[in-house]
Design a protein around this motif. Structure first.
Motif, PDB file in Angstrom:
ATOM      1  N   HIS A  39      -4.082  20.312 -20.054  1.00 44.61           N
ATOM      2  CA  HIS A  39      -5.241  20.406 -20.934  1.00 44.61           C
ATOM      3  C   HIS A  39      -5.782  19.038 -21.343  1.00 44.61           C
ATOM      4  O   HIS A  39      -6.635  18.959 -22.225  1.00 44.61           O
ATOM      5  CB  HIS A  39      -4.899  21.202 -22.192  1.00 44.61           C
ATOM      6  CG  HIS A  39      -4.567  22.625 -21.905  1.00 44.61           C
ATOM      7  ND1 HIS A  39      -3.762  23.373 -22.719  1.00 44.61           N
ATOM      8  CD2 HIS A  39      -4.925  23.452 -20.878  1.00 44.61           C
ATOM      9  CE1 HIS A  39      -3.641  24.593 -22.219  1.00 44.61           C
ATOM     10  NE2 HIS A  39      -4.323  24.656 -21.094  1.00 44.61           N
ATOM     11  N   LEU A  40      -5.292  17.983 -20.711  1.00 44.34           N
ATOM     12  CA  LEU A  40      -5.705  16.621 -21.057  1.00 44.34           C
ATOM     13  C   LEU A  40      -6.278  15.884 -19.854  1.00 44.34           C
ATOM     14  O   LEU A  40      -5.778  16.029 -18.740  1.00 44.34           O
ATOM     15  CB  LEU A  40      -4.510  15.824 -21.592  1.00 44.34           C
ATOM     16  CG  LEU A  40      -3.887  16.302 -22.895  1.00 44.34           C
ATOM     17  CD1 LEU A  40      -2.607  15.516 -23.168  1.00 44.34           C
ATOM     18  CD2 LEU A  40      -4.851  16.172 -24.044  1.00 44.34           C
ATOM     19  N   MET A  41      -7.320  15.097 -20.095  1.00 49.11           N
ATOM     20  CA  MET A  41      -7.808  14.147 -19.100  1.00 49.11           C
ATOM     21  C   MET A  41      -7.127  12.825 -19.449  1.00 49.11           C
ATOM     22  O   MET A  41      -7.261  12.332 -20.564  1.00 49.11           O
ATOM     23  CB  MET A  41      -9.328  13.981 -19.182  1.00 49.11           C
ATOM     24  CG  MET A  41      -9.853  13.022 -18.147  1.00 49.11           C
ATOM     25  SD  MET A  41     -11.593  12.552 -18.320  1.00 49.11           S
ATOM     26  CE  MET A  41     -12.388  14.007 -18.874  1.00 49.11           C
ATOM     27  N   ILE A  42      -6.403  12.273 -18.505  1.00 49.04           N
ATOM     28  CA  ILE A  42      -5.593  11.095 -18.764  1.00 49.04           C
ATOM     29  C   ILE A  42      -6.351   9.843 -18.340  1.00 49.04           C
ATOM     30  O   ILE A  42      -6.789   9.725 -17.203  1.00 49.04           O
ATOM     31  CB  ILE A  42      -4.249  11.198 -18.022  1.00 49.04           C
ATOM     32  CG1 ILE A  42      -3.517  12.449 -18.491  1.00 49.04           C
ATOM     33  CG2 ILE A  42      -3.413   9.957 -18.242  1.00 49.04           C
ATOM     34  CD1 ILE A  42      -2.425  12.899 -17.592  1.00 49.04           C
ATOM     35  N   TYR A  43      -6.504   8.924 -19.281  1.00 48.35           N
ATOM     36  CA  TYR A  43      -7.140   7.638 -18.997  1.00 48.35           C
ATOM     37  C   TYR A  43      -6.072   6.650 -18.536  1.00 48.35           C
ATOM     38  O   TYR A  43      -4.896   6.798 -18.851  1.00 48.35           O
ATOM     39  CB  TYR A  43      -7.828   7.087 -20.244  1.00 48.35           C
ATOM     40  CG  TYR A  43      -9.083   7.824 -20.641  1.00 48.35           C
ATOM     41  CD1 TYR A  43     -10.335   7.350 -20.278  1.00 48.35           C
ATOM     42  CD2 TYR A  43      -9.030   8.996 -21.385  1.00 48.35           C
ATOM     43  CE1 TYR A  43     -11.495   8.018 -20.641  1.00 48.35           C
ATOM     44  CE2 TYR A  43     -10.176   9.673 -21.753  1.00 48.35           C
ATOM     45  CZ  TYR A  43     -11.402   9.179 -21.376  1.00 48.35           C
ATOM     46  OH  TYR A  43     -12.549   9.840 -21.736  1.00 48.35           O
ATOM     47  N   ASN A  44      -6.493   5.627 -17.821  1.00 50.22           N
ATOM     48  CA  ASN A  44      -5.556   4.603 -17.355  1.00 50.22           C
ATOM     49  C   ASN A  44      -5.177   3.625 -18.453  1.00 50.22           C
ATOM     50  O   ASN A  44      -4.238   2.860 -18.299  1.00 50.22           O
ATOM     51  CB  ASN A  44      -6.140   3.830 -16.172  1.00 50.22           C
ATOM     52  CG  ASN A  44      -6.217   4.683 -14.934  1.00 50.22           C
ATOM     53  OD1 ASN A  44      -5.416   5.583 -14.744  1.00 50.22           O
ATOM     54  ND2 ASN A  44      -7.201   4.418 -14.092  1.00 50.22           N
ATOM     55  N   THR A  45      -5.892   3.636 -19.560  1.00 46.28           N
ATOM     56  CA  THR A  45      -5.667   2.686 -20.641  1.00 46.28           C
ATOM     57  C   THR A  45      -4.414   3.042 -21.435  1.00 46.28           C
ATOM     58  O   THR A  45      -4.269   4.168 -21.908  1.00 46.28           O
ATOM     59  CB  THR A  45      -6.872   2.675 -21.601  1.00 46.28           C
ATOM     60  OG1 THR A  45      -8.051   2.475 -20.838  1.00 46.28           O
ATOM     61  CG2 THR A  45      -6.727   1.596 -22.645  1.00 46.28           C
TER      62      THR A  45
END
Length: 100
Positions: free
Chosen positions: A56-62
């Motif tokens: 349920h999450l969009m994962i950022y590279n930060t």
């Protein structure tokens, strides 16, 4: 199936589902193989983080390593500090929502 092995504490994520859809969070801890605890200092405070499934999450590279270091060292973290860290990311999201 997605697992938490690639998620780090202090990583920026965006909710894709639920009441908090579209909100930006920071990962406070990894709960198990498929769940993490997230907070944003506003809706979800540091003392009561939200348990979210990875799918349920969009994962950022930060990854905010400073946050992870302070959390690990038990330094005084407060919700205002979390909001300040997430401010640049939340501004970008609000601009994206206006365009759509």
């Amino acid at each position: 199936m997605e697992f938490t092995t690639d998620i780090k504490i202090g990583q920026i994520v965006k909710s894709k589902a639920g009441r908090d859809k579209g909100r930006i969070f920071i990962v406070c801890s990894v709960a198990d193989e498929q769940n993490v605890l997230v907070c944003d200092g506003d809706l979800r405070k540091l003392d009561s983080p939200k348990k979210k499934k990875i799918k349920h999450l969009m994962i950022y590279n930060t990854v905010l390593t400073e946050f992870a270091f302070k959390l690990q060292c038990n330094e005084n973290l407060d919700d205002a500090y979390v909001r300040k860290l997430l401010e640049p990311f939340t501004k970008n999201v609000s601009v994206e929502m206006e365009v759509e």
